[in-house]
Design a protein around this motif. Structure first.
Motif, PDB file in Angstrom:
ATOM      1  N   LYS A 118      -4.363   9.339   6.002  1.00  9.03           N
ATOM      2  CA  LYS A 118      -4.239  10.737   5.576  1.00  9.03           C
ATOM      3  C   LYS A 118      -3.994  11.578   6.833  1.00  9.03           C
ATOM      4  CE  LYS A 118      -6.538  14.222   2.810  1.00  9.03           C
ATOM      5  NZ  LYS A 118      -7.845  14.664   2.304  1.00  9.03           N
ATOM      6  N   TYR A 147      -0.296   2.193   7.127  1.00  6.50           N
ATOM      7  CA  TYR A 147      -1.725   2.049   6.847  1.00  6.50           C
ATOM      8  C   TYR A 147      -2.264   3.146   5.929  1.00  6.50           C
ATOM      9  CZ  TYR A 147      -1.346  -1.419  10.478  1.00  6.50           C
ATOM     10  OH  TYR A 147      -0.966  -2.508  11.206  1.00  6.50           O
ATOM     11  N   LYS A 148      -1.352   3.924   5.346  1.00  5.50           N
ATOM     12  CA  LYS A 148      -1.737   4.996   4.416  1.00  5.50           C
ATOM     13  C   LYS A 148      -2.826   5.902   5.001  1.00  5.50           C
ATOM     14  CE  LYS A 148       1.020   4.076   0.924  1.00  5.50           C
ATOM     15  NZ  LYS A 148       1.978   3.323   1.744  1.00  5.50           N
ATOM     16  N   THR A 166       2.175  13.706   2.624  1.00  7.56           N
ATOM     17  CA  THR A 166       1.759  13.049   1.375  1.00  7.56           C
ATOM     18  C   THR A 166       2.612  11.820   1.088  1.00  7.56           C
ATOM     19  OG1 THR A 166       3.303  14.283   0.032  1.00  7.56           O
ATOM     20  CG2 THR A 166       1.128  15.248   0.332  1.00  7.56           C
ATOM     21  N   PHE A 167       2.105  10.973   0.254  1.00  7.31           N
ATOM     22  CA  PHE A 167       2.874   9.823  -0.199  1.00  7.31           C
ATOM     23  C   PHE A 167       3.385  10.212  -1.575  1.00  7.31           C
ATOM     24  CE2 PHE A 167      -0.027   8.638   3.070  1.00  7.31           C
ATOM     25  CZ  PHE A 167       0.824   7.983   3.937  1.00  7.31           C
ATOM     26  N   ASP A 193       1.794  10.556  -4.967  1.00 11.03           N
ATOM     27  CA  ASP A 193       0.634  11.424  -5.183  1.00 11.03           C
ATOM     28  C   ASP A 193       1.044  12.749  -5.824  1.00 11.03           C
ATOM     29  OD1 ASP A 193      -0.422   9.508  -3.638  1.00 11.03           O
ATOM     30  OD2 ASP A 193      -0.844  10.763  -1.898  1.00 11.03           O
ATOM     31  N   GLY A 200       2.363   5.682   7.480  1.00 15.78           N
ATOM     32  CA  GLY A 200       2.919   5.097   6.256  1.00 15.78           C
ATOM     33  C   GLY A 200       2.423   3.686   6.035  1.00 15.78           C
TER      34      GLY A 200
END
Ligand code: ADP
Ligand code: ASP
Ligand code: MG
Length: 409
Positions: free
Chosen positions: A225, A222-223, A242-243, A246, A220
């Motif tokens: 995937k 550092y985003k 997923t965030f 999106d 979360g």
């Protein structure tokens, strides 16, 4: 060319054949044109074996030395995996946490990653090597070996992906993704194609051990995937974390059910109801570095109240001892304790916009005669503490009541 971090758990490297299977998968990914960093756990059962050995020698093992012992499991698998890769004609190089330099704080057995040097890994990747890194371990500023807590290889994987700005972090395990609940308890559990980061964070913190909570926190922050997949299956998309932004699609109300069977409940009865009492009870618990989970304080009618909370079962004896001292200090009547509690939680971002989830949960449990002893809620979860012996039943009936076995159209 993409940079992919692949993490393989204990079962996936559980014997030489499986290590060769991992090597084949890694070789194929590299042959497809990507740079690959692999993180591996110890062979399944090995970390438990090492902890057992330590306890045979010292009943409460010294934390620094315990980390020296348990970190060896991963050192074995990185070397073996590199050999398997070389045997398949792939250039590979292994590193322990200290060699990469995964710098952590000095909290032995539950250290936090502070910084990762990427230079060595970059150089190897650019020379066409697969880089194989030991999960679960690091080194502190003074050069001491540290470990990251059980399940910590997930966190190594995601932290490396963040440091290297990898295109994807793939967590390979013995199930083909994140399910609506643990498929070992509920065979009808369904694999989720995607789950929001927030839901995954709740599921992990509420006991779903498919991902260590800190790995989800890293993803979360550092985003990264992040995807969970099976190492025993060819193809398959696994589950993508997923965030929420999106996603344009409608969310199911409830995404999953998490549980934790290692809780213990403590109750201080007849506490004088005055300002500062919660602090007087919980302060000494926090000072002893014990995590408190659910907390309830009753309304008082006669100037006294009852105060209950839960802790991890491993901390039960220590907590009880502290409360015995607190009891005299605050003038409470009695301390009662129950060490066989479990917590069941329903999780879903859709709860934000729907009412009646709690009442449905409570009705479902009531119909099975399961007594709810404590309740706690947040925006996207409802948790209840129940007697451990009803745990599996509770998970099954809730899974059915919320129709998690049904495919959403
Ligand atoms: P690894 O050794 O690969 O890290 P773990 O045993 O730590 O594997 O995690 C995978 C296990 O997590 C699965 O075998 C499954 O029993 C359990 N699990 C618990 N909750 C879930 C869930 N919601 N979805 C998938 N697996 C889950
Ligand atoms: N080997 C460690 C453990 O069993 C770390 C991991 O597998 O993630 O907890
Ligand atoms: Mg794990």
């Amino acid at each position: 060319m993409a940079l992919i971090v692949q993490k393989y758990g204990g079962t996936s490297v559980g014997n030489p054949e499986r290590i060769k299977n991992v090597a084949r998968r890694v070789a194929a990914a590299q042959a497809a044109g990507d740079q690959i960093v692999v993180v591996v756990s110890a062979m399944s059962g090995e970390t438990n074996r090492l902890i057992g050995l330590a306890k045979e020698v010292q009943s409460t093992p010294d934390p620094r030395e315990l980390d020296v012992v348990v970190s060896t499991g991963e050192q074995v698998t990185i070397g073996l995996l590199c050999m398997a890769l070389m045997a398949q004609g792939v250039k590979a190089r292994s590193y322990t946490g200290a060699q990469v330099r995964i710098l952590t704080d000095s909290s032995f057995t539950k250290a936090r990653i502070l910084k990762i040097d990427e230079d060595r890994m970059r150089k190897d990747l650019d020379e066409g090597h697969v880089v194989v890194v030991a999960g679960f371990q690091g080194v502190d500023d003074a050069g001491n070996i540290t470990t990251l807590g059980r399940g910590g290889s997930d966190t190594t994987g995601v932290a490396l992906a963040a440091a290297l700005r990898a295109d994807e972090c793939q967590i390979y395990t013995d199930v083909d993704g994140v399910y609506t609940t643990d498929p070992r308890i509920v065979p009808e559990a369904r694999k989720l194609d995607r789950i929001t980061f927030e839901e995954m964070l709740e599921m992990a913190s509420l006991g779903s051990k498919v991902l260590q909570i800190r790995s989800v926190e890293f993803a979360g922050k550092y985003k990264v995937k992040l995807r969970v997949l099976s190492s025993f299956q060819e193809g398959g998309e696994g589950t993508l974390i997923t965030f929420e932004d999106d996603l344009k699609m409608e969310q199911p109300i409830i995404s999953g059910i998490a549980f934790n069977r290692d809780e213990a409940k403590l109750t201080v009865l007849g506490v004088p109801d005055r300002p500062g009492i919660a602090y007087q009870i919980l302060g000494p618990i926090a000072e002893a570095n014990i995590d408190v989970d659910m907390i309830i304080q009753n309304v008082s009618f006669d100037g006294t109240t009852d105060f209950s909370f839960t802790v991890n079962r491993n901390d039960y004896e220590r907590t009880l001892k502290i409360l015995d001292e607190v009891k005299a200090h605050v003038g409470a009547r009695e301390v009662r304790a129950d060490r066989s509690m479990a917590k069941v939680s329903v999780v879903g971002v859709g709860m934000r916009s729907h009412v009646g989830i709690a009442s449905k949960m409570f009705r479902t449990l009531a119909e099975e005669g399961i007594n709810i002893q404590m309740i706690s809620t947040s925006e996207i979860k409802i948790s209840v503490a129940i007697d451990e012996k009803y745990l599996e039943l509770a998970v099954r009936v809730l899974h059915k009541a919320f129709e998690l076995d049904q495919v959403v159209a």
